[in-house]
Design a protein around this motif. Structure first.
Motif, PDB file in Angstrom:
ATOM      1  N   VAL A   1     -19.235  36.814  26.225  1.00  0.00           N
ATOM      2  CA  VAL A   1     -19.635  37.444  24.967  1.00  0.00           C
ATOM      3  C   VAL A   1     -21.154  37.447  24.870  1.00  0.00           C
ATOM      4  O   VAL A   1     -21.803  36.429  25.090  1.00  0.00           O
ATOM      5  CB  VAL A   1     -19.026  36.694  23.758  1.00  0.00           C
ATOM      6  CG1 VAL A   1     -19.513  37.289  22.451  1.00  0.00           C
ATOM      7  CG2 VAL A   1     -17.511  36.726  23.820  1.00  0.00           C
ATOM      8  N   GLU A   2     -21.683  38.622  24.539  1.00  0.00           N
ATOM      9  CA  GLU A   2     -23.121  38.782  24.340  1.00  0.00           C
ATOM     10  C   GLU A   2     -23.349  39.278  22.918  1.00  0.00           C
ATOM     11  O   GLU A   2     -22.726  40.241  22.487  1.00  0.00           O
ATOM     12  CB  GLU A   2     -23.659  39.799  25.341  1.00  0.00           C
ATOM     13  CG  GLU A   2     -25.133  40.058  25.240  1.00  0.00           C
ATOM     14  CD  GLU A   2     -25.581  41.125  26.214  1.00  0.00           C
ATOM     15  OE1 GLU A   2     -25.689  42.300  25.776  1.00  0.00           O
ATOM     16  OE2 GLU A   2     -25.805  40.811  27.381  1.00  0.00           O
ATOM     17  N   LEU A   3     -24.222  38.596  22.193  1.00  0.00           N
ATOM     18  CA  LEU A   3     -24.563  38.983  20.829  1.00  0.00           C
ATOM     19  C   LEU A   3     -26.051  39.252  20.767  1.00  0.00           C
ATOM     20  O   LEU A   3     -26.856  38.358  21.045  1.00  0.00           O
ATOM     21  CB  LEU A   3     -24.171  37.879  19.844  1.00  0.00           C
ATOM     22  CG  LEU A   3     -24.492  38.124  18.377  1.00  0.00           C
ATOM     23  CD1 LEU A   3     -23.738  39.351  17.850  1.00  0.00           C
ATOM     24  CD2 LEU A   3     -24.152  36.905  17.537  1.00  0.00           C
ATOM     25  N   ASN A   4     -26.398  40.486  20.439  1.00  0.00           N
ATOM     26  CA  ASN A   4     -27.806  40.898  20.351  1.00  0.00           C
ATOM     27  C   ASN A   4     -28.572  40.532  21.626  1.00  0.00           C
ATOM     28  O   ASN A   4     -29.667  39.989  21.585  1.00  0.00           O
ATOM     29  CB  ASN A   4     -28.470  40.297  19.112  1.00  0.00           C
ATOM     30  CG  ASN A   4     -27.780  40.726  17.846  1.00  0.00           C
ATOM     31  OD1 ASN A   4     -27.318  41.854  17.730  1.00  0.00           O
ATOM     32  ND2 ASN A   4     -27.675  39.824  16.890  1.00  0.00           N
ATOM     33  N   GLU A   5     -27.941  40.826  22.762  1.00  0.00           N
ATOM     34  CA  GLU A   5     -28.512  40.646  24.100  1.00  0.00           C
ATOM     35  C   GLU A   5     -28.641  39.191  24.544  1.00  0.00           C
ATOM     36  O   GLU A   5     -29.327  38.891  25.514  1.00  0.00           O
ATOM     37  CB  GLU A   5     -29.840  41.383  24.237  1.00  0.00           C
ATOM     38  CG  GLU A   5     -29.699  42.873  24.005  1.00  0.00           C
ATOM     39  CD  GLU A   5     -30.998  43.637  24.204  1.00  0.00           C
ATOM     40  OE1 GLU A   5     -32.034  43.039  24.536  1.00  0.00           O
ATOM     41  OE2 GLU A   5     -30.954  44.864  24.026  1.00  0.00           O
ATOM     42  N   ASP A   6     -27.992  38.256  23.840  1.00  0.00           N
ATOM     43  CA  ASP A   6     -27.961  36.851  24.240  1.00  0.00           C
ATOM     44  C   ASP A   6     -26.516  36.423  24.461  1.00  0.00           C
ATOM     45  O   ASP A   6     -25.640  36.727  23.645  1.00  0.00           O
ATOM     46  CB  ASP A   6     -28.583  35.946  23.163  1.00  0.00           C
ATOM     47  CG  ASP A   6     -30.085  36.124  23.035  1.00  0.00           C
ATOM     48  OD1 ASP A   6     -30.766  36.270  24.079  1.00  0.00           O
ATOM     49  OD2 ASP A   6     -30.581  36.121  21.892  1.00  0.00           O
ATOM     50  N   ILE A   7     -26.263  35.691  25.554  1.00  0.00           N
ATOM     51  CA  ILE A   7     -24.925  35.179  25.829  1.00  0.00           C
ATOM     52  C   ILE A   7     -24.571  34.124  24.780  1.00  0.00           C
ATOM     53  O   ILE A   7     -25.386  33.270  24.446  1.00  0.00           O
ATOM     54  CB  ILE A   7     -24.851  34.549  27.237  1.00  0.00           C
ATOM     55  CG1 ILE A   7     -25.156  35.607  28.316  1.00  0.00           C
ATOM     56  CG2 ILE A   7     -23.506  33.881  27.480  1.00  0.00           C
ATOM     57  CD1 ILE A   7     -24.126  36.715  28.405  1.00  0.00           C
ATOM     58  N   VAL A   8     -23.355  34.211  24.264  1.00  0.00           N
ATOM     59  CA  VAL A   8     -22.866  33.224  23.296  1.00  0.00           C
ATOM     60  C   VAL A   8     -22.006  32.213  24.058  1.00  0.00           C
ATOM     61  O   VAL A   8     -20.977  32.586  24.634  1.00  0.00           O
ATOM     62  CB  VAL A   8     -22.021  33.885  22.184  1.00  0.00           C
ATOM     63  CG1 VAL A   8     -21.514  32.841  21.199  1.00  0.00           C
ATOM     64  CG2 VAL A   8     -22.800  34.973  21.477  1.00  0.00           C
ATOM     65  N   PRO A   9     -22.405  30.943  24.092  1.00  0.00           N
ATOM     66  CA  PRO A   9     -21.572  29.930  24.756  1.00  0.00           C
ATOM     67  C   PRO A   9     -20.219  29.796  24.055  1.00  0.00           C
ATOM     68  O   PRO A   9     -20.133  29.908  22.830  1.00  0.00           O
ATOM     69  CB  PRO A   9     -22.374  28.632  24.596  1.00  0.00           C
ATOM     70  CG  PRO A   9     -23.773  29.072  24.283  1.00  0.00           C
ATOM     71  CD  PRO A   9     -23.642  30.378  23.557  1.00  0.00           C
TER      72      PRO A   9
END
Length: 64
Positions: free
Chosen positions: A32-40
């Motif tokens: 999952v990527e949120l606003n171009e950052d991976i969500v752990p």
């Protein structure tokens, strides 16, 4: 509006975990990527979607 995998949705206020469960994804096989950052994965339950967010869910598929 939250954009999820390129589509506008009314998912603001939901957590990433709630969205994933309601969409039928298996957490073992996704990233999952949120606003171009991976969500752990450990943060899925505490990450709340808000208006203007862009979420991408990538489902890995095995094969040969």
């Amino acid at each position: 509006m939250v954009i999820i995998n390129g589509e506008k949705t009314n998912s603001d206020g939901m957590t990433v975990e709630q969205f994933i469960k309601s969409s039928g994804y298996n957490t073992v096989f996704i990233a999952v990527e949120l606003n171009e950052d991976i969500v752990p994965k450990a943060d899925y339950a505490s990450t709340v979607l808000k208006d203007g967010d862009v979420l991408e869910v990538v489902n890995f598929v095995g094969g040969g």
